[in-house]
Each structure stands twice: as structure tokens, then as C-alpha cells.
Design a protein around this motif. Structure first.
Motif, PDB file in Angstrom:
ATOM      1  N   THR A  63      -4.482   4.973  -6.381  1.00 34.93           N
ATOM      2  CA  THR A  63      -5.657   4.673  -5.566  1.00 34.93           C
ATOM      3  C   THR A  63      -6.892   4.927  -6.401  1.00 34.93           C
ATOM      4  OG1 THR A  63      -4.454   5.315  -3.567  1.00 34.93           O
ATOM      5  CG2 THR A  63      -6.850   5.162  -3.403  1.00 34.93           C
ATOM      6  N   ASP A  66      -9.807   7.558  -5.555  1.00 34.97           N
ATOM      7  CA  ASP A  66      -9.577   9.000  -5.447  1.00 34.97           C
ATOM      8  C   ASP A  66     -10.443   9.754  -6.455  1.00 34.97           C
ATOM      9  OD1 ASP A  66      -7.754   8.860  -3.410  1.00 34.97           O
ATOM     10  OD2 ASP A  66      -5.981   9.016  -4.694  1.00 34.97           O
ATOM     11  N   TYR A 101      -4.488  -3.434  -6.069  1.00 33.48           N
ATOM     12  CA  TYR A 101      -5.056  -2.439  -6.980  1.00 33.48           C
ATOM     13  C   TYR A 101      -6.205  -3.048  -7.784  1.00 33.48           C
ATOM     14  CZ  TYR A 101      -4.812   1.471 -10.386  1.00 33.48           C
ATOM     15  OH  TYR A 101      -5.069   2.560 -11.180  1.00 33.48           O
ATOM     16  N   GLY A 104      -9.639  -2.377  -6.354  1.00 33.87           N
ATOM     17  CA  GLY A 104     -10.212  -1.089  -6.719  1.00 33.87           C
ATOM     18  C   GLY A 104     -10.731  -1.063  -8.134  1.00 33.87           C
ATOM     19  N   ARG A 116     -12.112   4.646   1.466  1.00 40.08           N
ATOM     20  CA  ARG A 116     -10.982   4.570   2.402  1.00 40.08           C
ATOM     21  C   ARG A 116     -11.391   4.158   3.813  1.00 40.08           C
ATOM     22  NH1 ARG A 116      -5.904   8.130   1.144  1.00 40.08           N
ATOM     23  NH2 ARG A 116      -5.955   8.206  -1.128  1.00 40.08           N
ATOM     24  N   GLY A 119      -8.868   0.842   4.963  1.00 38.54           N
ATOM     25  CA  GLY A 119      -7.453   0.736   4.668  1.00 38.54           C
ATOM     26  C   GLY A 119      -6.729  -0.017   5.782  1.00 38.54           C
ATOM     27  N   HIS A 152      -2.687  -0.866   2.165  1.00 41.97           N
ATOM     28  CA  HIS A 152      -3.560  -0.214   1.181  1.00 41.97           C
ATOM     29  C   HIS A 152      -4.360   0.898   1.848  1.00 41.97           C
ATOM     30  CE1 HIS A 152      -7.056  -2.623   2.737  1.00 41.97           C
ATOM     31  NE2 HIS A 152      -6.078  -3.461   3.032  1.00 41.97           N
ATOM     32  N   LYS A 153      -4.655   1.915   1.048  1.00 40.15           N
ATOM     33  CA  LYS A 153      -5.424   3.057   1.536  1.00 40.15           C
ATOM     34  C   LYS A 153      -6.912   2.904   1.264  1.00 40.15           C
ATOM     35  CE  LYS A 153      -1.456   6.046   0.568  1.00 40.15           C
ATOM     36  NZ  LYS A 153      -0.918   7.135  -0.302  1.00 40.15           N
ATOM     37  N   GLU A 154      -7.263   2.108   0.254  1.00 36.83           N
ATOM     38  CA  GLU A 154      -8.666   1.910  -0.107  1.00 36.83           C
ATOM     39  C   GLU A 154      -9.010   0.432  -0.017  1.00 36.83           C
ATOM     40  OE1 GLU A 154      -9.266   3.058  -4.162  1.00 36.83           O
ATOM     41  OE2 GLU A 154      -7.927   1.523  -4.948  1.00 36.83           O
ATOM     42  N   TYR A 209       1.765   5.731   3.461  1.00 36.40           N
ATOM     43  CA  TYR A 209       1.297   4.472   4.027  1.00 36.40           C
ATOM     44  C   TYR A 209       1.633   4.358   5.515  1.00 36.40           C
ATOM     45  CZ  TYR A 209       0.537   2.883  -0.777  1.00 36.40           C
ATOM     46  OH  TYR A 209       0.098   2.767  -2.070  1.00 36.40           O
TER      47      TYR A 209
END
Length: 243
Positions: A63, A66, A101, A104, A116, A119, A152-154, A209
């Protein structure tokens, strides 16, 4: 024709190999035409952009947004090396397509706010092309509204003024964007099919997730969608830049 390059960073071999399979299948490239470098496996080799027709970046368990101190040594190395390569890619406006990815890494590199706030849970979402997306050659032949797989988290919360928004969804306003003429990123996975998402659910069920006990429900949601349009992004990328 010159081959394309796929940069990967998944240390889970089954998922990494399936990702490569999908990029080959849906781009229409054979293994001899799509060179893969697994960045997590060791330092990037020397990459001469002039040897390639374009660069694609796959998804990752990393991520990008982070805090630096929370990232492991492998992630810090991978991101530093890809960032250095992006310096050259951006300077040349060299054909680039980052998946998930890639939002990001390319977004952060170009000054987007990546965090975030947006997400999305693993599974299908409805993606809508913007007016710019409808006119963009990388979206040629794609339905204005289509199902795509995400997880996805971001995500990008704010694009810089020099970016072009190409697609969004109700739960994530930036699903696809472009810088300059040839630099693209998608939040959705253009390579991901049902078999691939089921493998990733199994591989990442303990990665935050979704609650592990919900893995089968996540797969069932994925089976309820017809995901055929996102793969056209890969075919268009190769068609435009092969030569």
C-alpha cells in the motif's frame, strides 16, 4: 515488434503466475512478447526503455500511501526503484499502464493525494467513463458503464490539475486517470477475471481486505458479475503502442 514489460511485486507465487497469465491472455501477448520482472524478488535489473514498447505495472499487496516507517524493507526498496524508473518514464512520456498499485505509485509520483478514504471491498463495482474517458483511445470500444473487479485499501482522493479523470465509481471517484499523453493508471484491475479473483481471495484472506470467514461470500459476489470490458484496456494499450 519490441516486447512489453510487466513489473510485478507479488511474492505469492500462485497469484503472481496467474496475474502474468491474465496480462498475457487479455493483452494478446505471448510470453516472449511480455517480459516479466518480479520486483519483490530482488533489485530491479537495468531496464532500457528503448528495448520496450511499453511498461505495465501489476497490482500488489503493498500500500503506497502507508507511512514510510511502517513499510518493510522489501516494500521500501521496490517503491524506491520503481519511483526512479517512473522518473524516466514520466520525463519521456513513455507508454505506461499501472493497475491498482499503479494508482498509488503513479499518483503519488505526480502529486495526487492518495489515502484510505476511498478503499473498496473485494468484488465487482460499476465503473463509469467520464466524457474524457469516452474520447480516450485507451477506452475505445468499452461500454460507458461496465463491471470491473476491485479490492484496494487506498485510492486517489484528489488528482492534480494536470491529470485527466477518465473513469470513476460511486464508491471511488477516481477509477482511471491519465497524465500527459501516455501515462495511465486504473484503480480497477483490467487483467482480473473470475478465476483470478478467486485465487486472490484464497491467497489474501488474512491480509485485511475482508474478514477471513467471509471469503466464500466474497467469491459468490464476484460470480454474480459479468466482467468483460476492463480487459479491453490491455488490448488497446498494446494495439496503440506495439510497433
Amino acid at each position: 515488434m519490441r516486447p512489453f514489460l510487466l513489473l510485478a511485486s507479488r511474492e505469492h507465487d500462485v497469484v503472481a503466475d496467474d496475474e502474468y497469465r491474465a496480462f498475457c491472455e487479455y493483452s494478446g501477448l505471448g510470453p516472449e512478447q511480455l517480459h516479466r520482472v518480479r520486483a519483490e524478488a530482488g533489485p530491479l535489473p537495468e531496464i532500457r526503455l528503448e528495448d520496450y514498447a511499453g511498461v505495465m505495472l501489476g497490482g500488489s499487496p503493498f500500500t503506497a500511501s502507508d507511512p514510510h516507517e511502517s513499510k518493510g524493507g522489501v516494500q521500501r526498496r521496490v517503491e524506491a526503484e520503481i519511483s526512479a524508473l517512473l522518473d524516466r518514464i514520466v520525463a519521456e512520456d513513455f507508454p505506461f499502464l499501472g493497475a491498482c498499485y499503479g494508482v498509488g505509485l503513479l499518483g503519488t509520483h505526480r502529486g495526487a493525494v492518495v489515502d484510505r478514504n476511498f478503499g473498496e471491498a473485494v468484488g465487482p463495482v460499476k465503473v463509469r467513463l467520464s466524457a474524457a474517458g469516452l474520447a480516450d483511445p485507451l477506452c475505445a470500444g468499452i461500454d460507458p458503464v461496465f463491471d470491473a473487479y476491485v479490492g484496494h485499501k487506498e485510492a486517489v482522493r484528489r488528482l492534480p490539475p494536470d491529470a485527466v479523470l477518465l473513469a470513476g465509481s460511486d464508491t471511488c471517484p477516481v477509477q482511471m486517470f491519465r497524465f500527459r499523453c501516455n501515462l495511465y493508471a486504473t484503480q480497477f484491475h483490467p487483467e482480473l477475471d473470475l478465476a483470478g479473483i478467486e485465487r486472490r481471495v484464497d491467497a489474501y484472506r488474512h491480509s485485511g481486505y475482508f474478514p477471513p470467514r467471509e471469503a466464500e461470500a466474497v467469491k459468490e459476489r464476484a460470480r454474480g458479475a459479468s466482467v468483460t470490458e476492463p480487459q479491453k484496456v490491455l488490448r488497446n494499450f498494446v494495439r496503440i503502442h506495439a510497433g
